[in-house]
Design a protein around this motif. Structure first.
Motif, PDB file in Angstrom:
ATOM      1  N   GLY A  75     -11.826   2.752 -12.138  1.00  0.00           N
ATOM      2  CA  GLY A  75     -10.955   2.441 -11.016  1.00  0.00           C
ATOM      3  C   GLY A  75     -11.001   3.497  -9.930  1.00  0.00           C
ATOM      4  N   PHE A  76     -10.603   3.105  -8.720  1.00  0.00           N
ATOM      5  CA  PHE A  76     -10.575   4.028  -7.588  1.00  0.00           C
ATOM      6  C   PHE A  76      -9.451   3.614  -6.652  1.00  0.00           C
ATOM      7  CE2 PHE A  76     -13.625   0.694  -6.733  1.00  0.00           C
ATOM      8  CZ  PHE A  76     -13.419   0.321  -5.416  1.00  0.00           C
ATOM      9  N   LYS A  77      -8.968   4.590  -5.878  1.00  0.00           N
ATOM     10  CA  LYS A  77      -7.861   4.344  -4.954  1.00  0.00           C
ATOM     11  C   LYS A  77      -8.315   4.290  -3.507  1.00  0.00           C
ATOM     12  CE  LYS A  77      -4.163   6.291  -7.738  1.00  0.00           C
ATOM     13  NZ  LYS A  77      -3.022   7.205  -7.743  1.00  0.00           N
ATOM     14  N   ASN A 101      -7.899  -5.628   0.148  1.00  0.00           N
ATOM     15  CA  ASN A 101      -7.814  -4.206  -0.180  1.00  0.00           C
ATOM     16  C   ASN A 101      -8.632  -3.345   0.769  1.00  0.00           C
ATOM     17  OD1 ASN A 101      -6.072  -4.134  -2.509  1.00  0.00           O
ATOM     18  ND2 ASN A 101      -7.706  -5.216  -3.588  1.00  0.00           N
ATOM     19  N   THR A 102      -9.225  -3.967   1.809  1.00  0.00           N
ATOM     20  CA  THR A 102     -10.075  -3.238   2.739  1.00  0.00           C
ATOM     21  C   THR A 102      -9.582  -3.380   4.168  1.00  0.00           C
ATOM     22  OG1 THR A 102     -11.603  -5.088   3.128  1.00  0.00           O
ATOM     23  CG2 THR A 102     -12.091  -3.635   1.263  1.00  0.00           C
ATOM     24  N   LYS A 103     -10.021  -2.428   4.999  1.00  0.00           N
ATOM     25  CA  LYS A 103      -9.756  -2.504   6.436  1.00  0.00           C
ATOM     26  C   LYS A 103     -10.954  -1.923   7.171  1.00  0.00           C
ATOM     27  CE  LYS A 103      -7.396   1.948   6.810  1.00  0.00           C
ATOM     28  NZ  LYS A 103      -6.175   2.642   7.165  1.00  0.00           N
ATOM     29  N   GLY A 104     -11.194  -2.410   8.365  1.00  0.00           N
ATOM     30  CA  GLY A 104     -12.288  -1.903   9.180  1.00  0.00           C
ATOM     31  C   GLY A 104     -11.886  -0.618   9.872  1.00  0.00           C
ATOM     32  N   LEU A 105     -12.874   0.244  10.106  1.00  0.00           N
ATOM     33  CA  LEU A 105     -12.656   1.499  10.824  1.00  0.00           C
ATOM     34  C   LEU A 105     -13.532   1.532  12.063  1.00  0.00           C
ATOM     35  CD1 LEU A 105     -12.748   4.090   7.903  1.00  0.00           C
ATOM     36  CD2 LEU A 105     -10.738   3.071   8.973  1.00  0.00           C
ATOM     37  N   GLU A 106     -13.103   2.270  13.053  1.00  0.00           N
ATOM     38  CA  GLU A 106     -13.896   2.471  14.260  1.00  0.00           C
ATOM     39  C   GLU A 106     -14.529   3.852  14.192  1.00  0.00           C
ATOM     40  OE1 GLU A 106     -13.018   3.182  18.915  1.00  0.00           O
ATOM     41  OE2 GLU A 106     -12.171   1.337  18.051  1.00  0.00           O
ATOM     42  N   ASN A 119      -4.995   0.277   1.103  1.00  0.00           N
ATOM     43  CA  ASN A 119      -3.842   0.755   0.337  1.00  0.00           C
ATOM     44  C   ASN A 119      -4.353   1.701  -0.746  1.00  0.00           C
ATOM     45  OD1 ASN A 119      -4.585  -0.821  -2.083  1.00  0.00           O
ATOM     46  ND2 ASN A 119      -4.032  -2.578  -0.809  1.00  0.00           N
ATOM     47  N   SER A 120      -3.439   2.330  -1.464  1.00  0.00           N
ATOM     48  CA  SER A 120      -3.860   3.259  -2.525  1.00  0.00           C
ATOM     49  C   SER A 120      -3.718   2.638  -3.912  1.00  0.00           C
ATOM     50  CB  SER A 120      -3.081   4.570  -2.432  1.00  0.00           C
ATOM     51  OG  SER A 120      -1.703   4.327  -2.594  1.00  0.00           O
ATOM     52  N   ASP A 121      -3.675   1.302  -3.983  1.00  0.00           N
ATOM     53  CA  ASP A 121      -3.672   0.625  -5.278  1.00  0.00           C
ATOM     54  C   ASP A 121      -4.989   0.917  -6.000  1.00  0.00           C
ATOM     55  OD1 ASP A 121      -1.282  -0.464  -4.443  1.00  0.00           O
ATOM     56  OD2 ASP A 121      -2.111  -2.457  -4.040  1.00  0.00           O
ATOM     57  N   VAL A 122      -4.963   0.950  -7.315  1.00  0.00           N
ATOM     58  CA  VAL A 122      -6.182   1.164  -8.082  1.00  0.00           C
ATOM     59  C   VAL A 122      -7.035  -0.099  -8.006  1.00  0.00           C
ATOM     60  CG1 VAL A 122      -7.149   1.641 -10.364  1.00  0.00           C
ATOM     61  CG2 VAL A 122      -5.088   2.831  -9.604  1.00  0.00           C
ATOM     62  N   LYS A 123      -8.304   0.075  -7.668  1.00  0.00           N
ATOM     63  CA  LYS A 123      -9.235  -1.037  -7.492  1.00  0.00           C
ATOM     64  C   LYS A 123     -10.391  -0.900  -8.481  1.00  0.00           C
ATOM     65  CE  LYS A 123      -8.262  -0.188  -2.662  1.00  0.00           C
ATOM     66  NZ  LYS A 123      -7.146   0.607  -3.098  1.00  0.00           N
ATOM     67  N   GLN A 124     -10.892  -1.999  -8.966  1.00  0.00           N
ATOM     68  CA  GLN A 124     -12.095  -2.022  -9.791  1.00  0.00           C
ATOM     69  C   GLN A 124     -13.304  -2.420  -8.956  1.00  0.00           C
ATOM     70  OE1 GLN A 124     -12.379  -1.093 -13.085  1.00  0.00           O
ATOM     71  NE2 GLN A 124     -10.287  -0.405 -12.773  1.00  0.00           N
ATOM     72  N   ASP A 148      -8.706   9.851  -7.390  1.00  0.00           N
ATOM     73  CA  ASP A 148      -7.358  10.378  -7.196  1.00  0.00           C
ATOM     74  C   ASP A 148      -7.501  11.542  -6.224  1.00  0.00           C
ATOM     75  OD1 ASP A 148      -7.721  12.947  -8.680  1.00  0.00           O
ATOM     76  OD2 ASP A 148      -7.821  11.638 -10.437  1.00  0.00           O
ATOM     77  N   PRO A 149      -6.406  12.128  -5.738  1.00  0.00           N
ATOM     78  CA  PRO A 149      -6.516  13.167  -4.715  1.00  0.00           C
ATOM     79  C   PRO A 149      -7.412  14.350  -5.080  1.00  0.00           C
ATOM     80  CG  PRO A 149      -4.258  12.441  -4.875  1.00  0.00           C
ATOM     81  CD  PRO A 149      -5.009  11.782  -6.008  1.00  0.00           C
ATOM     82  N   GLU A 150      -7.595  14.627  -6.338  1.00  0.00           N
ATOM     83  CA  GLU A 150      -8.418  15.764  -6.745  1.00  0.00           C
ATOM     84  C   GLU A 150      -9.823  15.376  -7.189  1.00  0.00           C
ATOM     85  OE1 GLU A 150      -7.348  18.895  -6.335  1.00  0.00           O
ATOM     86  OE2 GLU A 150      -5.543  17.980  -5.472  1.00  0.00           O
TER      87      GLU A 150
END
Length: 185
Positions: A75-77, A101-106, A119-124, A148-150
């Motif tokens: 999993g990943f956030k 669970n995704t968004k586009g970036l510029e 979002n920071s939900d755990v994704k597979q 996770d943050p580390e």
């Protein structure tokens, strides 16, 4: 009693985001370096994630499905995914956002030139669609994935995709090659 309610609200507002997700600071991943904007070092072990694509070759305007998925139950956030020419450092093409669970970036003034976590939900697994631009060479999808943050992995790459070179291409991305059949009867 009112004092305890205020304390509980304050506690949840300050500490709960750190316990459940990313640090309270902006958790974006830089478009150029693909590194998170907080103090941590990338993992040096093999990443437990893989990028898969629906095609090996493409023409301008083609849509390619791209999957970023965890191996096993890791999993990943968070993540940042881009298409870059081999040896390139600027994203190419655009993403069509199809996964909630995704968004586009510029990046580099190009809308949806990268895709990231919404979002920071755990994704597979996350799925997106990449639209091939004109005048691009061999490329790979490259990602940074945050468990996770580390703990994060940097520079995860897909297989190489190669542009096909047709004589002409119409606006839909489909080849307009002329085909001639010769029949010897």
């Amino acid at each position: 009693m009112r004092r305890h309610s205020c304390f509980g609200f304050l506690f949840c507002g300050i500490f709960l985001p750190r316990i459940l997700g990313f640090p309270q600071t902006n958790t974006s991943i830089d478009c150029d370096s693909l590194l998170p904007n907080y103090e941590a070092q990338p993992q040096t072990s093999a990443p437990p994630f893989v990028i898969t694509v629906s095609f090996d070759n493409f023409e301008p305007g083609n849509e390619i499905q791209v999957n970023l998925k965890a191996l096993k139950d890791v999993g990943f956030k968070g993540f940042n995914l881009q298409a870059r020419e081999i040896e390139g450092d600027v994203p190419v093409g655009t993403f069509k956002i199809t996964d909630p669970n995704t968004k586009g970036l510029e990046c580099h003034n190009m809308t949806n030139s990268a895709v990231s976590h919404a979002n920071s939900d755990v994704k597979q697994k996350v799925t997106t669609t990449w639209i091939a631009p004109h005048d691009v060479r061999d490329l790979q999808f490259i990602a940074t994935v945050v468990q996770d943050p580390e703990t994060f992995w940097f520079g995860i790459q897909s297989k190489t995709l190669t542009p096909t070179h047709s004589e002409s291409v119409n606006g839909t991305g489909k080849s307009k090659r002329k085909v001639r059949f010769e029949c010897i009867c």
